[in-house]
Design a protein around this motif. Structure first.
Motif, PDB file in Angstrom:
ATOM      1  N   VAL A 134      70.580   0.101  -7.685  1.00 10.62           N
ATOM      2  CA  VAL A 134      69.705   0.567  -8.579  1.00 10.62           C
ATOM      3  C   VAL A 134      68.447  -0.297  -8.413  1.00 10.62           C
ATOM      4  O   VAL A 134      68.605  -1.287  -8.085  1.00 10.62           O
ATOM      5  N   ILE A 135      67.496   0.704  -8.142  1.00  8.18           N
ATOM      6  CA  ILE A 135      66.167   0.107  -7.982  1.00  8.18           C
ATOM      7  C   ILE A 135      65.268   0.330  -9.209  1.00  8.18           C
ATOM      8  O   ILE A 135      65.112   1.499  -9.632  1.00  8.18           O
ATOM      9  N   PHE A 136      64.819  -0.732  -9.793  1.00  9.66           N
ATOM     10  CA  PHE A 136      64.130  -0.655 -10.992  1.00  9.66           C
ATOM     11  C   PHE A 136      62.427  -0.633 -10.532  1.00  9.66           C
ATOM     12  O   PHE A 136      61.989  -1.372  -9.631  1.00  9.66           O
ATOM     13  N   SER A 137      61.915   0.145 -11.123  1.00 13.01           N
ATOM     14  CA  SER A 137      60.134   0.235 -10.812  1.00 13.01           C
ATOM     15  C   SER A 137      59.572  -1.100 -11.375  1.00 13.01           C
ATOM     16  O   SER A 137      59.896  -1.468 -12.453  1.00 13.01           O
ATOM     17  N   ASP A 138      58.491  -1.367 -10.812  1.00 11.92           N
ATOM     18  CA  ASP A 138      57.536  -2.443 -11.477  1.00 11.92           C
ATOM     19  C   ASP A 138      56.735  -1.816 -12.734  1.00 11.92           C
ATOM     20  O   ASP A 138      56.168  -2.734 -13.335  1.00 11.92           O
ATOM     21  N   LEU A 139      56.861  -0.652 -13.033  1.00  9.81           N
ATOM     22  CA  LEU A 139      56.316  -0.038 -14.373  1.00  9.81           C
ATOM     23  C   LEU A 139      57.458  -0.310 -15.579  1.00  9.81           C
ATOM     24  O   LEU A 139      56.898  -0.136 -16.674  1.00  9.81           O
ATOM     25  N   CYS A 140      58.425  -0.918 -15.228  1.00 14.11           N
ATOM     26  CA  CYS A 140      59.246  -1.174 -16.529  1.00 14.11           C
ATOM     27  C   CYS A 140      58.421  -2.334 -17.322  1.00 14.11           C
ATOM     28  O   CYS A 140      57.736  -3.067 -16.891  1.00 14.11           O
ATOM     29  N   ALA A 141      58.787  -1.890 -18.798  1.00 11.37           N
ATOM     30  CA  ALA A 141      58.022  -2.758 -19.457  1.00 11.37           C
ATOM     31  C   ALA A 141      58.626  -2.798 -20.984  1.00 11.37           C
ATOM     32  O   ALA A 141      59.325  -1.744 -21.362  1.00 11.37           O
ATOM     33  N   ASP A 142      58.279  -3.814 -21.648  1.00 11.07           N
ATOM     34  CA  ASP A 142      58.472  -3.832 -23.161  1.00 11.07           C
ATOM     35  C   ASP A 142      57.178  -3.334 -23.927  1.00 11.07           C
ATOM     36  O   ASP A 142      56.137  -4.096 -23.544  1.00 11.07           O
ATOM     37  N   VAL A 143      57.131  -2.552 -24.656  1.00  5.66           N
ATOM     38  CA  VAL A 143      56.157  -2.136 -25.487  1.00  5.66           C
ATOM     39  C   VAL A 143      56.203  -2.044 -26.819  1.00  5.66           C
ATOM     40  O   VAL A 143      56.984  -1.931 -27.625  1.00  5.66           O
ATOM     41  N   GLU A 144      55.129  -2.526 -27.617  1.00  5.01           N
ATOM     42  CA  GLU A 144      54.901  -2.351 -29.053  1.00  5.01           C
ATOM     43  C   GLU A 144      54.037  -1.286 -29.581  1.00  5.01           C
ATOM     44  O   GLU A 144      53.109  -0.910 -29.194  1.00  5.01           O
ATOM     45  N   ILE A 145      54.612  -0.599 -30.453  1.00  6.47           N
ATOM     46  CA  ILE A 145      53.956   0.336 -31.161  1.00  6.47           C
ATOM     47  C   ILE A 145      53.906   0.609 -32.490  1.00  6.47           C
ATOM     48  O   ILE A 145      55.283   0.559 -33.031  1.00  6.47           O
ATOM     49  N   ASP A 146      53.037   0.444 -33.097  1.00  2.05           N
ATOM     50  CA  ASP A 146      53.099   0.332 -34.659  1.00  2.05           C
ATOM     51  C   ASP A 146      54.015  -0.901 -35.301  1.00  2.05           C
ATOM     52  O   ASP A 146      54.549  -0.571 -36.263  1.00  2.05           O
ATOM     53  N   GLY A 147      54.161  -1.869 -34.299  1.00  3.55           N
ATOM     54  CA  GLY A 147      54.639  -3.314 -34.848  1.00  3.55           C
ATOM     55  C   GLY A 147      56.510  -2.672 -34.786  1.00  3.55           C
ATOM     56  O   GLY A 147      57.408  -3.662 -35.064  1.00  3.55           O
ATOM     57  N   HIS A 148      56.704  -1.797 -33.942  1.00  2.00           N
ATOM     58  CA  HIS A 148      58.052  -1.460 -33.432  1.00  2.00           C
ATOM     59  C   HIS A 148      58.014  -1.579 -31.723  1.00  2.00           C
ATOM     60  O   HIS A 148      57.209  -1.353 -31.214  1.00  2.00           O
ATOM     61  N   PHE A 149      59.192  -2.042 -31.130  1.00  2.00           N
ATOM     62  CA  PHE A 149      59.525  -2.405 -29.909  1.00  2.00           C
ATOM     63  C   PHE A 149      60.402  -1.286 -29.032  1.00  2.00           C
ATOM     64  O   PHE A 149      61.456  -0.930 -29.644  1.00  2.00           O
ATOM     65  N   LEU A 150      59.816  -1.199 -27.962  1.00  2.00           N
ATOM     66  CA  LEU A 150      60.600   0.082 -26.975  1.00  2.00           C
ATOM     67  C   LEU A 150      60.930  -0.920 -25.619  1.00  2.00           C
ATOM     68  O   LEU A 150      59.646  -1.528 -25.308  1.00  2.00           O
ATOM     69  N   THR A 151      61.779  -0.406 -25.101  1.00  2.00           N
ATOM     70  CA  THR A 151      61.997  -1.086 -23.636  1.00  2.00           C
ATOM     71  C   THR A 151      61.721   0.238 -22.687  1.00  2.00           C
ATOM     72  O   THR A 151      62.665   1.042 -22.949  1.00  2.00           O
ATOM     73  N   ILE A 152      60.785   0.234 -21.893  1.00  2.00           N
ATOM     74  CA  ILE A 152      60.703   1.426 -21.071  1.00  2.00           C
ATOM     75  C   ILE A 152      61.406   0.930 -19.705  1.00  2.00           C
ATOM     76  O   ILE A 152      60.919  -0.059 -19.139  1.00  2.00           O
ATOM     77  N   GLU A 153      62.413   1.810 -19.303  1.00  2.00           N
ATOM     78  CA  GLU A 153      62.988   1.272 -18.093  1.00  2.00           C
ATOM     79  C   GLU A 153      62.886   2.808 -17.110  1.00  2.00           C
ATOM     80  O   GLU A 153      63.247   3.736 -17.605  1.00  2.00           O
ATOM     81  N   ILE A 154      62.446   2.545 -15.927  1.00  2.00           N
ATOM     82  CA  ILE A 154      62.346   3.448 -14.924  1.00  2.00           C
ATOM     83  C   ILE A 154      62.916   2.848 -13.773  1.00  2.00           C
ATOM     84  O   ILE A 154      62.750   1.976 -13.253  1.00  2.00           O
ATOM     85  N   TYR A 155      64.009   3.794 -13.137  1.00  2.00           N
ATOM     86  CA  TYR A 155      64.828   3.279 -12.066  1.00  2.00           C
ATOM     87  C   TYR A 155      65.394   4.670 -11.245  1.00  2.00           C
ATOM     88  O   TYR A 155      65.240   5.677 -11.880  1.00  2.00           O
ATOM     89  N   LYS A 156      65.917   4.109 -10.084  1.00  2.00           N
ATOM     90  CA  LYS A 156      66.393   5.274  -9.476  1.00  2.00           C
ATOM     91  C   LYS A 156      67.677   4.469  -8.685  1.00  2.00           C
ATOM     92  O   LYS A 156      67.757   3.280  -8.845  1.00  2.00           O
ATOM     93  N   THR A 157      68.221   5.285  -7.925  1.00  2.59           N
ATOM     94  CA  THR A 157      69.562   4.507  -6.720  1.00  2.59           C
ATOM     95  C   THR A 157      68.921   4.831  -5.606  1.00  2.59           C
ATOM     96  O   THR A 157      68.312   5.726  -5.308  1.00  2.59           O
ATOM     97  N   ASN A 158      69.667   4.181  -4.705  1.00  2.00           N
ATOM     98  CA  ASN A 158      69.541   4.292  -3.141  1.00  2.00           C
ATOM     99  C   ASN A 158      69.969   5.658  -2.682  1.00  2.00           C
ATOM    100  O   ASN A 158      69.625   6.088  -1.665  1.00  2.00           O
ATOM    101  N   LEU A 159      70.838   6.160  -3.727  1.00  2.00           N
ATOM    102  CA  LEU A 159      71.302   7.527  -3.046  1.00  2.00           C
ATOM    103  C   LEU A 159      70.570   8.846  -3.627  1.00  2.00           C
ATOM    104  O   LEU A 159      70.821   9.770  -3.057  1.00  2.00           O
ATOM    105  N   ASP A 160      69.602   8.535  -4.463  1.00  3.22           N
ATOM    106  CA  ASP A 160      68.828   9.840  -4.957  1.00  3.22           C
ATOM    107  C   ASP A 160      67.446   9.246  -5.148  1.00  3.22           C
ATOM    108  O   ASP A 160      67.036   8.371  -5.837  1.00  3.22           O
ATOM    109  N   PRO A 161      66.836   9.924  -4.651  1.00  3.96           N
ATOM    110  CA  PRO A 161      65.010   9.723  -4.751  1.00  3.96           C
ATOM    111  C   PRO A 161      64.603   9.812  -6.107  1.00  3.96           C
ATOM    112  O   PRO A 161      63.374   9.298  -6.391  1.00  3.96           O
ATOM    113  N   GLY A 162      65.161  10.546  -7.017  1.00  6.48           N
ATOM    114  CA  GLY A 162      64.548  10.750  -8.578  1.00  6.48           C
ATOM    115  C   GLY A 162      64.615   9.627  -9.396  1.00  6.48           C
ATOM    116  O   GLY A 162      65.641   8.996  -9.282  1.00  6.48           O
TER     117      GLY A 162
END
Length: 89
Positions: A9-37
């Motif tokens: 599993v390859i994680f993007s450098d764009l992965c981040a924890d984000v706060e919106i209106d005092g609430h938190f989200l974890t953004i994960e962007i990833y792919k595998t070495n077997l699939d380019p999507g």
């Protein structure tokens, strides 16, 4: 032939924890070495995961989709109905 043990599993450098209106989200962007999507997954503060159905050809496009969804639907896009009632009522 690749086996499950060969999947990386390859994680993007764009992965981040984000706060919106005092609430938190974890953004994960990833792919595998077997699939380019790239997969876009958002995990809210309750641990609920939202995964977009279609993969993205670039991690930056996945991030843009996250931003677009927040702009159009707000935090509620990443909450279950029960979580919405808990936060907004």
């Amino acid at each position: 032939m690749d086996t499950d043990d060969d999947v990386e599993v390859i994680f993007s450098d764009l992965c981040a924890d984000v706060e919106i209106d005092g609430h938190f989200l974890t953004i994960e962007i990833y792919k595998t070495n077997l699939d380019p999507g790239w997969i876009l997954e958002i995990v809210n503060e309750f641990g609920t995961s939202t995964v977009f159905d279609d993969p993205f050809i670039a991690d930056g496009l996945a991030w843009q989709q996250f931003e677009k969804t927040v702009k159009e639907e707000g935090l509620a896009a990443f909450l279950s109905n029960k979580e919405k009632r808990r936060l907004f009522h």
